[in-house]
Design a protein around this motif. Structure first.
Motif, PDB file in Angstrom:
ATOM      1  N   CYS A  65       0.993  -1.149  -0.068  1.00  0.00           N
ATOM      2  CA  CYS A  65       0.043   0.049   0.004  1.00  0.00           C
ATOM      3  C   CYS A  65       0.718   1.291   0.019  1.00  0.00           C
ATOM      4  O   CYS A  65       0.592   2.181  -0.564  1.00  0.00           O
ATOM      5  CB  CYS A  65      -0.984  -0.120   1.058  1.00  0.00           C
ATOM      6  SG  CYS A  65      -2.275  -1.301   1.227  1.00  0.00           S
ATOM      7  N   SER A  74      -0.493  10.698  -2.056  1.00  0.00           N
ATOM      8  CA  SER A  74      -1.381  10.448  -0.745  1.00  0.00           C
ATOM      9  C   SER A  74      -2.655  11.181  -0.974  1.00  0.00           C
ATOM     10  O   SER A  74      -3.728  10.605  -0.586  1.00  0.00           O
ATOM     11  CB  SER A  74      -0.663  10.523   0.347  1.00  0.00           C
ATOM     12  OG  SER A  74      -0.619  12.114   0.645  1.00  0.00           O
ATOM     13  N   VAL A  79      -9.661   3.934  -1.029  1.00  0.00           N
ATOM     14  CA  VAL A  79      -9.823   2.989  -0.292  1.00  0.00           C
ATOM     15  C   VAL A  79      -9.947   1.603  -1.407  1.00  0.00           C
ATOM     16  O   VAL A  79      -9.156   0.373  -1.371  1.00  0.00           O
ATOM     17  CB  VAL A  79     -10.837   2.530   0.542  1.00  0.00           C
ATOM     18  CG1 VAL A  79     -10.745   1.245   1.213  1.00  0.00           C
ATOM     19  CG2 VAL A  79     -10.567   3.722   1.655  1.00  0.00           C
ATOM     20  N   LEU A  82      -6.550   0.802  -3.244  1.00  0.00           N
ATOM     21  CA  LEU A  82      -5.898   0.098  -2.379  1.00  0.00           C
ATOM     22  C   LEU A  82      -6.290  -1.534  -2.348  1.00  0.00           C
ATOM     23  O   LEU A  82      -5.447  -2.407  -2.317  1.00  0.00           O
ATOM     24  CB  LEU A  82      -5.748   0.511  -0.714  1.00  0.00           C
ATOM     25  CG  LEU A  82      -5.050   1.743  -0.739  1.00  0.00           C
ATOM     26  CD1 LEU A  82      -5.005   2.557   0.806  1.00  0.00           C
ATOM     27  CD2 LEU A  82      -3.456   1.795  -1.374  1.00  0.00           C
ATOM     28  N   VAL A  83      -7.655  -1.625  -2.307  1.00  0.00           N
ATOM     29  CA  VAL A  83      -8.039  -2.885  -2.100  1.00  0.00           C
ATOM     30  C   VAL A  83      -7.740  -3.819  -3.430  1.00  0.00           C
ATOM     31  O   VAL A  83      -7.437  -4.699  -3.207  1.00  0.00           O
ATOM     32  CB  VAL A  83      -9.844  -3.144  -1.882  1.00  0.00           C
ATOM     33  CG1 VAL A  83     -10.311  -4.278  -2.282  1.00  0.00           C
ATOM     34  CG2 VAL A  83     -10.174  -2.558  -0.558  1.00  0.00           C
ATOM     35  N   ILE A  86      -4.162  -4.732  -3.223  1.00  0.00           N
ATOM     36  CA  ILE A  86      -3.621  -5.783  -2.245  1.00  0.00           C
ATOM     37  C   ILE A  86      -4.383  -7.306  -2.744  1.00  0.00           C
ATOM     38  O   ILE A  86      -3.835  -8.497  -2.553  1.00  0.00           O
ATOM     39  CB  ILE A  86      -4.292  -5.668  -0.969  1.00  0.00           C
ATOM     40  CG1 ILE A  86      -3.471  -4.221  -0.509  1.00  0.00           C
ATOM     41  CG2 ILE A  86      -3.718  -6.665   0.119  1.00  0.00           C
ATOM     42  CD1 ILE A  86      -4.011  -3.775   1.066  1.00  0.00           C
TER      43      ILE A  86
ATOM     44  N   VAL B  29     -10.164  -5.693   3.216  1.00  0.00           N
ATOM     45  CA  VAL B  29     -10.594  -4.250   3.115  1.00  0.00           C
ATOM     46  C   VAL B  29     -10.236  -3.483   4.193  1.00  0.00           C
ATOM     47  O   VAL B  29      -9.824  -2.386   4.430  1.00  0.00           O
ATOM     48  CB  VAL B  29     -12.121  -4.389   3.378  1.00  0.00           C
ATOM     49  CG1 VAL B  29     -12.755  -2.879   3.273  1.00  0.00           C
ATOM     50  CG2 VAL B  29     -12.506  -4.995   1.662  1.00  0.00           C
ATOM     51  N   ASP B  30     -10.111  -4.095   5.693  1.00  0.00           N
ATOM     52  CA  ASP B  30      -9.713  -3.758   6.980  1.00  0.00           C
ATOM     53  C   ASP B  30      -8.348  -3.150   6.658  1.00  0.00           C
ATOM     54  O   ASP B  30      -7.912  -1.848   6.935  1.00  0.00           O
ATOM     55  CB  ASP B  30      -9.630  -4.510   7.924  1.00  0.00           C
ATOM     56  CG  ASP B  30     -11.093  -4.895   8.556  1.00  0.00           C
ATOM     57  OD1 ASP B  30     -11.476  -5.708   9.471  1.00  0.00           O
ATOM     58  OD2 ASP B  30     -11.999  -4.293   7.960  1.00  0.00           O
ATOM     59  N   VAL B  31      -7.446  -3.881   6.198  1.00  0.00           N
ATOM     60  CA  VAL B  31      -5.830  -3.331   6.129  1.00  0.00           C
ATOM     61  C   VAL B  31      -5.708  -2.274   5.072  1.00  0.00           C
ATOM     62  O   VAL B  31      -5.139  -1.148   5.272  1.00  0.00           O
ATOM     63  CB  VAL B  31      -5.156  -4.624   5.353  1.00  0.00           C
ATOM     64  CG1 VAL B  31      -3.679  -3.980   5.147  1.00  0.00           C
ATOM     65  CG2 VAL B  31      -4.870  -5.799   6.281  1.00  0.00           C
ATOM     66  N   ALA B  32      -6.403  -2.367   3.850  1.00  0.00           N
ATOM     67  CA  ALA B  32      -6.815  -1.382   2.768  1.00  0.00           C
ATOM     68  C   ALA B  32      -7.161   0.011   3.385  1.00  0.00           C
ATOM     69  O   ALA B  32      -6.502   1.090   3.445  1.00  0.00           O
ATOM     70  CB  ALA B  32      -7.536  -1.647   1.599  1.00  0.00           C
ATOM     71  N   SER B  33      -8.303  -0.099   4.266  1.00  0.00           N
ATOM     72  CA  SER B  33      -8.849   1.016   5.035  1.00  0.00           C
ATOM     73  C   SER B  33      -7.827   1.836   5.999  1.00  0.00           C
ATOM     74  O   SER B  33      -7.692   2.813   5.881  1.00  0.00           O
ATOM     75  CB  SER B  33     -10.147   0.840   5.682  1.00  0.00           C
ATOM     76  OG  SER B  33     -10.428   1.623   6.503  1.00  0.00           O
ATOM     77  N   GLU B  34      -7.166   0.836   6.575  1.00  0.00           N
ATOM     78  CA  GLU B  34      -6.006   1.386   7.633  1.00  0.00           C
ATOM     79  C   GLU B  34      -5.082   2.111   6.982  1.00  0.00           C
ATOM     80  O   GLU B  34      -4.620   3.241   7.473  1.00  0.00           O
ATOM     81  CB  GLU B  34      -5.515   0.213   8.474  1.00  0.00           C
ATOM     82  CG  GLU B  34      -5.003   0.402   9.834  1.00  0.00           C
ATOM     83  CD  GLU B  34      -4.339  -0.601  10.259  1.00  0.00           C
ATOM     84  OE1 GLU B  34      -5.153  -1.642  10.298  1.00  0.00           O
ATOM     85  OE2 GLU B  34      -2.978  -0.665  10.804  1.00  0.00           O
ATOM     86  N   CYS B  35      -4.418   1.466   6.008  1.00  0.00           N
ATOM     87  CA  CYS B  35      -3.304   2.104   5.181  1.00  0.00           C
ATOM     88  C   CYS B  35      -4.011   3.582   4.695  1.00  0.00           C
ATOM     89  O   CYS B  35      -3.276   4.331   4.605  1.00  0.00           O
ATOM     90  CB  CYS B  35      -2.941   1.293   4.171  1.00  0.00           C
ATOM     91  SG  CYS B  35      -1.848  -0.084   4.667  1.00  0.00           S
ATOM     92  N   HIS B  36      -5.173   3.423   4.188  1.00  0.00           N
ATOM     93  CA  HIS B  36      -5.736   4.632   3.520  1.00  0.00           C
ATOM     94  C   HIS B  36      -5.738   5.833   4.421  1.00  0.00           C
ATOM     95  O   HIS B  36      -5.594   7.096   4.368  1.00  0.00           O
ATOM     96  CB  HIS B  36      -7.246   4.437   2.833  1.00  0.00           C
ATOM     97  CG  HIS B  36      -7.464   5.418   2.281  1.00  0.00           C
ATOM     98  ND1 HIS B  36      -8.755   6.267   3.038  1.00  0.00           N
ATOM     99  CD2 HIS B  36      -7.813   6.142   1.224  1.00  0.00           C
ATOM    100  CE1 HIS B  36      -9.121   7.276   2.149  1.00  0.00           C
ATOM    101  NE2 HIS B  36      -8.491   6.901   1.078  1.00  0.00           N
ATOM    102  N   ILE B  38      -4.023   6.102   7.313  1.00  0.00           N
ATOM    103  CA  ILE B  38      -2.505   6.481   7.958  1.00  0.00           C
ATOM    104  C   ILE B  38      -2.201   7.593   6.715  1.00  0.00           C
ATOM    105  O   ILE B  38      -1.627   8.504   7.070  1.00  0.00           O
ATOM    106  CB  ILE B  38      -2.116   5.447   7.988  1.00  0.00           C
ATOM    107  CG1 ILE B  38      -2.187   4.670   9.276  1.00  0.00           C
ATOM    108  CG2 ILE B  38      -0.435   5.820   7.913  1.00  0.00           C
ATOM    109  CD1 ILE B  38      -1.473   3.378   9.533  1.00  0.00           C
ATOM    110  N   ALA B  39      -2.219   7.301   5.501  1.00  0.00           N
ATOM    111  CA  ALA B  39      -1.672   7.984   4.345  1.00  0.00           C
ATOM    112  C   ALA B  39      -2.498   9.431   4.403  1.00  0.00           C
ATOM    113  O   ALA B  39      -1.906  10.444   4.404  1.00  0.00           O
ATOM    114  CB  ALA B  39      -1.988   7.350   3.040  1.00  0.00           C
ATOM    115  N   ARG B  40      -3.864   9.332   4.498  1.00  0.00           N
ATOM    116  CA  ARG B  40      -4.572  10.549   4.220  1.00  0.00           C
ATOM    117  C   ARG B  40      -4.241  11.269   5.437  1.00  0.00           C
ATOM    118  O   ARG B  40      -4.534  12.805   5.384  1.00  0.00           O
ATOM    119  CB  ARG B  40      -5.957  10.241   4.170  1.00  0.00           C
ATOM    120  CG  ARG B  40      -6.345   9.575   2.652  1.00  0.00           C
ATOM    121  CD  ARG B  40      -5.847  10.587   1.781  1.00  0.00           C
ATOM    122  NE  ARG B  40      -6.854  11.689   1.522  1.00  0.00           N
ATOM    123  CZ  ARG B  40      -7.651  12.147   0.543  1.00  0.00           C
ATOM    124  NH1 ARG B  40      -7.657  11.570  -0.364  1.00  0.00           N
ATOM    125  NH2 ARG B  40      -8.262  13.256   0.748  1.00  0.00           N
TER     126      ARG B  40
END
Lengths: 115, 178
Positions: A65, A74, A79, A82-83, A86, B29-36, B38-40
């Protein structure tokens, strides 16, 4: 009675009320409900989460990510992006032991739920 | 556990795989949402700094590569005895030995500042110990520095008590003598 959130009735519900027995829940749906109601789904998810953190899978995904975000900037990342980044790698890089363990637990639940 | 040769997966296996995939998708989806997030929210300091450094080094390279800057009456560009001009921002790229990132040489000093300062909580610790030592030394005579040091130790009352005790003894001794 005034609720705090107004949610218009979904068309599906309205349809089902009229045509009562036309739509039977599929086997999958039945099992899904059983999984959720018994709390087993939550337990399985927590177990899987823990295992994936232990084996470093989560860190790999976070690194993917971050690399994508660095490239795209950024402010332009969603989201959804990113999905999509991954998912292919994520599904493929699950360790076999973790997968086998979870599958085993799900199967024993199915057996015990007498399906 | 017998598996028929025709089916690749028994219905149970299919169902299990389906649910496993379901769980996995939720976690992804959880991991992606977390990374998103943190980045934003700019919580990933390394990411911010890298972006800033990339921008600044790109800028630096533009000013260096721009031919209208060299020569003429620009004081920064001096011609050496071999007739070469040196760019004001060194544009060689190498890897930082602390964090391993590729850095433009001209931006290495500010990078090191951030790299060694904010990398861990070392910065807070370093400032705390440096200000503490500064306070100690700035108190003037070394005697008062020592007493302040012993005061700051936890054996406060004990050391004060023994000190005053010995002082009393001495004074008593000197009084009694004559």
């Amino acid at each position: 009675m005034r609720t705090s959130v107004y949610r218009p009735p979904t068309p599906d519900d309205a349809v089902e009320e009229q045509e009562d027995q036309e739509k039977q829940p599929t086997l999958q749906e039945i099992i899904n409900i059983k999984l959720i109601e018994s709390g087993e789904k939550e337990r399985l998810m927590e177990l899987l989460r823990e295992r994936l953190i232990e084996c470093g899978w989560k860190d790999e995904m976070k690194a993917l990510c971050r690399a994508f975000i660095k490239k795209k900037g950024s402010n332009n990342v969603t989201v959804d992006d990113l999905v999509h980044v991954i998912t292919p790698k994520g599904r493929a890089s699950i360790p076999d032991s973790v997968k086998a363990d979870l599958l085993q637990r799900i199967r024993s639940f199915l057996v015990q739920a007498a399906v | 556990m017998s598996v028929s040769n025709e089916d690749n997966m028994s219905p149970h296996m299919q169902l299990s795989s389906h649910f496993f995939g379901d769980l996995l998708d939720s976690i992804i989806v959880d991991v992606a949402s977390e990374c998103h997030r943190i980045a934003r929210l700019g919580l990933d300091r390394n990411l911010e700094e890298e972006e800033e450094e990339l921008r600044l080094s790109a800028q630096a390279r533009v000013t260096v590569a721009d031919p209208s800057n060299s020569g003429e009456t620009n004081g920064k560009y001096v011609v050496d005895i071999f007739g070469q001009t040196h760019p004001s921002v060194a544009n060689e790229v190498f890897d930082c030995m602390n964090c391993g990132r590729p850095i433009v040489a001209g931006r290495f000093a500010p990078h090191l500042e951030k790299c060694m300062g904010k990398g861990r909580k070392a910065r807070a610790k370093a400032t705390r110990s440096s200000t503490a030592s500064q306070n100690r030394y700035s108190r003037g005579s070394p005697v008062s520095a020592y007493s302040s040091y012993s005061n700051s130790a936890s054996t406060n009352r004990l050391s004060n008590g023994t000190y005053s005790h010995t002082v009393e003894e001495y004074s008593n001794g000197t009084c009694e003598e004559p």
